[in-house]
Motif scaffolding. Structure first.
Motif, PDB file in Angstrom:
ATOM      1  N   MET A   1       0.750  -1.047  -0.112  1.00  0.00           N
ATOM      2  CA  MET A   1       0.123   0.237  -0.035  1.00  0.00           C
ATOM      3  C   MET A   1       0.888   1.380  -0.105  1.00  0.00           C
ATOM      4  SD  MET A   1      -2.871  -1.415  -0.020  1.00  0.00           S
ATOM      5  CE  MET A   1      -3.664  -2.973   0.468  1.00  0.00           C
TER       6      MET A   1
ATOM      7  N   THR B   1       0.779  -9.982  -3.936  1.00  0.00           N
ATOM      8  CA  THR B   1      -0.515 -10.356  -4.092  1.00  0.00           C
ATOM      9  C   THR B   1      -0.290 -12.147  -4.040  1.00  0.00           C
ATOM     10  OG1 THR B   1      -1.213  -8.510  -5.328  1.00  0.00           O
ATOM     11  CG2 THR B   1      -2.801 -10.540  -5.265  1.00  0.00           C
TER      12      THR B   1
ATOM     13  N   ASN C   1      -6.201 -12.268   0.224  1.00  0.00           N
ATOM     14  CA  ASN C   1      -6.277 -10.908   0.771  1.00  0.00           C
ATOM     15  C   ASN C   1      -6.914 -10.129  -0.194  1.00  0.00           C
ATOM     16  OD1 ASN C   1      -5.854  -8.097   1.662  1.00  0.00           O
ATOM     17  ND2 ASN C   1      -4.088  -9.013   2.555  1.00  0.00           N
ATOM     18  N   GLU C   2      -8.194  -9.603   0.030  1.00  0.00           N
ATOM     19  CA  GLU C   2      -9.084  -8.822  -0.875  1.00  0.00           C
ATOM     20  C   GLU C   2      -8.736  -7.552  -1.389  1.00  0.00           C
ATOM     21  OE1 GLU C   2     -11.083 -10.077  -2.921  1.00  0.00           O
ATOM     22  OE2 GLU C   2     -11.201 -12.145  -1.924  1.00  0.00           O
ATOM     23  N   ASP C   3      -7.927  -6.875  -0.206  1.00  0.00           N
ATOM     24  CA  ASP C   3      -7.406  -5.583  -0.175  1.00  0.00           C
ATOM     25  C   ASP C   3      -6.033  -5.551  -1.089  1.00  0.00           C
ATOM     26  OD1 ASP C   3      -9.001  -4.457   1.433  1.00  0.00           O
ATOM     27  OD2 ASP C   3      -7.804  -4.740   3.366  1.00  0.00           O
ATOM     28  N   LEU C   4      -5.236  -6.448  -1.030  1.00  0.00           N
ATOM     29  CA  LEU C   4      -4.182  -6.817  -2.040  1.00  0.00           C
ATOM     30  C   LEU C   4      -4.730  -6.844  -3.386  1.00  0.00           C
ATOM     31  CD1 LEU C   4      -1.480  -8.569  -0.258  1.00  0.00           C
ATOM     32  CD2 LEU C   4      -1.435  -6.204  -1.342  1.00  0.00           C
TER      33      LEU C   4
ATOM     34  N   LYS D   1      -7.676  -5.994  -4.696  1.00  0.00           N
ATOM     35  CA  LYS D   1      -8.122  -4.809  -5.164  1.00  0.00           C
ATOM     36  C   LYS D   1      -7.141  -3.887  -5.460  1.00  0.00           C
ATOM     37  CE  LYS D   1     -12.374  -4.770  -2.592  1.00  0.00           C
ATOM     38  NZ  LYS D   1     -13.232  -4.410  -1.360  1.00  0.00           N
ATOM     39  N   ARG D   2      -5.799  -3.828  -4.844  1.00  0.00           N
ATOM     40  CA  ARG D   2      -4.929  -2.882  -5.029  1.00  0.00           C
ATOM     41  C   ARG D   2      -3.993  -3.137  -6.463  1.00  0.00           C
ATOM     42  NH1 ARG D   2      -1.915   1.825  -4.513  1.00  0.00           N
ATOM     43  NH2 ARG D   2       0.185   1.690  -3.649  1.00  0.00           N
TER      44      ARG D   2
END
Length: 331
Positions: free
Chosen positions: A106, A161, A167-170, A172-173
């Protein structure tokens, strides 16, 4: 084939090579992205597919992050898989942040780099579109600078990733960065490979003769020019590039890999992921043991066959139609 200098292709290649060993300092679990990668990993004795972080009395196995635990007599015992993990805990691990210079997936530095790249790509098109017959060296050097940064960002986010597929946040990133790349490539970079492929041979040789520096790029330039018979019109190539993050082979193969990582197989009273069963099967010298492991894999994959069939149909169909339109023979 369409031979271009493609940061995504190279990032995928690096990702495939490093996925299983690219554990960050947090020691998250790793999972192979493809069968070919998994086969190569199984042949490397120094790498173990079940590398993960031990959380006594449970061990995180596979990219889904599910813990494998076993109860006996009211108390928890470490499984054989956990013992395997402990044996490899001391082995070297890829420190992605050290190698790529980011503080984490991030890191805002990546966003700044991508924003700056947008400006560079826009300037690249303004400065060089329609002018490769006189500014090829300058264009190649500018393209190289853009490509190096893009490859660094995309390779890092892919590896980060791949170590945490659940890991959904990763995810999406990664999707956001890939969409930015597709937009830049479609709007500002696609012209380069097309115009380079169409460049007159005599003009190219004249530019080689006047610049020894340009000769250093000759292998790359010739590789791109080989795509000339298979290139589509510029507007079509642009459309294919801009939709790449949402359609075609890429999103389907990523979906396939992620869904495969969620599968569990019943092995010796435990629910483990595919890599664990394959690892045990590959190191055993007992034919009966290996046969039983293969039966477990075959039975477990039955619940995945519809997803696998749909994925294969979409990937193969997309590949076939595009290459047929490009005029590739003997498909």
């Amino acid at each position: 084939r369409k031979a271009t200098c493609n940061p995504t292709r190279r990032a995928n290649a690096v990702s495939n090579f490093l996925t299983m060993s690219a554990c960050t300092t947090t020691r998250v679990s790793c999972s192979a992205k493809s069968t070919s990668l998994r086969n190569s990993i199984r042949s490397a004795p120094s790498l173990h597919p079940s590398i993960g972080r031990v959380e006594q009395p449970c061990v995180a196995i596979g990219s889904s992050g599910r813990a494998s635990c076993h109860k006996r007599g009211g108390s928890m015992r470490m499984s054989a898989v956990a013992e395997d993990v402990m044996q490899v805990e001391a082995l070297p691990r890829w420190d992605l942040e050290k190698h790529f210079g980011y503080s984490g997936p991030m890191d805002e530095a990546m966003d700044k780099q991508m924003a700056d790249l947008g400006d560079q790509c826009k300037a690249f098109k303004t400065d060089f579109e329609g002018q490769l017959d006189s500014k090829l060296l300058e264009a190649v050097k500018a393209y190289e600078a853009i490509d190096v940064t893009l490859t660094s960002v995309l390779t890092y986010i892919m590896l980060a990733t791949d170590t945490q597929l659940a890991n959904e946040d990763l995810n999406k990133r990664k999707a956001k960065l890939m969409q930015q790349y597709s937009g830049y490539n479609a709007e500002y970079l696609t012209f380069f490979s097309l115009e380079l492929a169409d460049l007159d041979e005599a003009n190219l040789e004249a530019q080689y003769s006047s610049s020894s520096e340009l000769l250093a790029y000759r292998p790359f330039l010739e590789d791109v020019r080989r795509s000339r018979p298979f290139n589509l019109p510029k507007d079509v190539e642009r459309a294919l590039s801009i939709r790449a993050s949402f359609a075609g082979k890429g999103p389907v193969t990523e979906f396939y890999a992620k869904e495969l990582s969620f599968l569990t197989f019943e092995w010796e009273g435990e629910a483990v992921n595919l890599e664990v069963v394959l690892a045990k099967m590959s190191v055993s010298t007992d034919a009966t043991y290996r046969r039983n492991a293969m039966k477990v894999v075959n039975e477990g994959l039955k619940k995945f066959e519809r997803t696998a069939a749909l994925s294969l149909n979409m990937v193969a169909g997309s590949w076939f139609i595009e290459n047929k339109e490009r005029g590739v023979q003997n498909l």
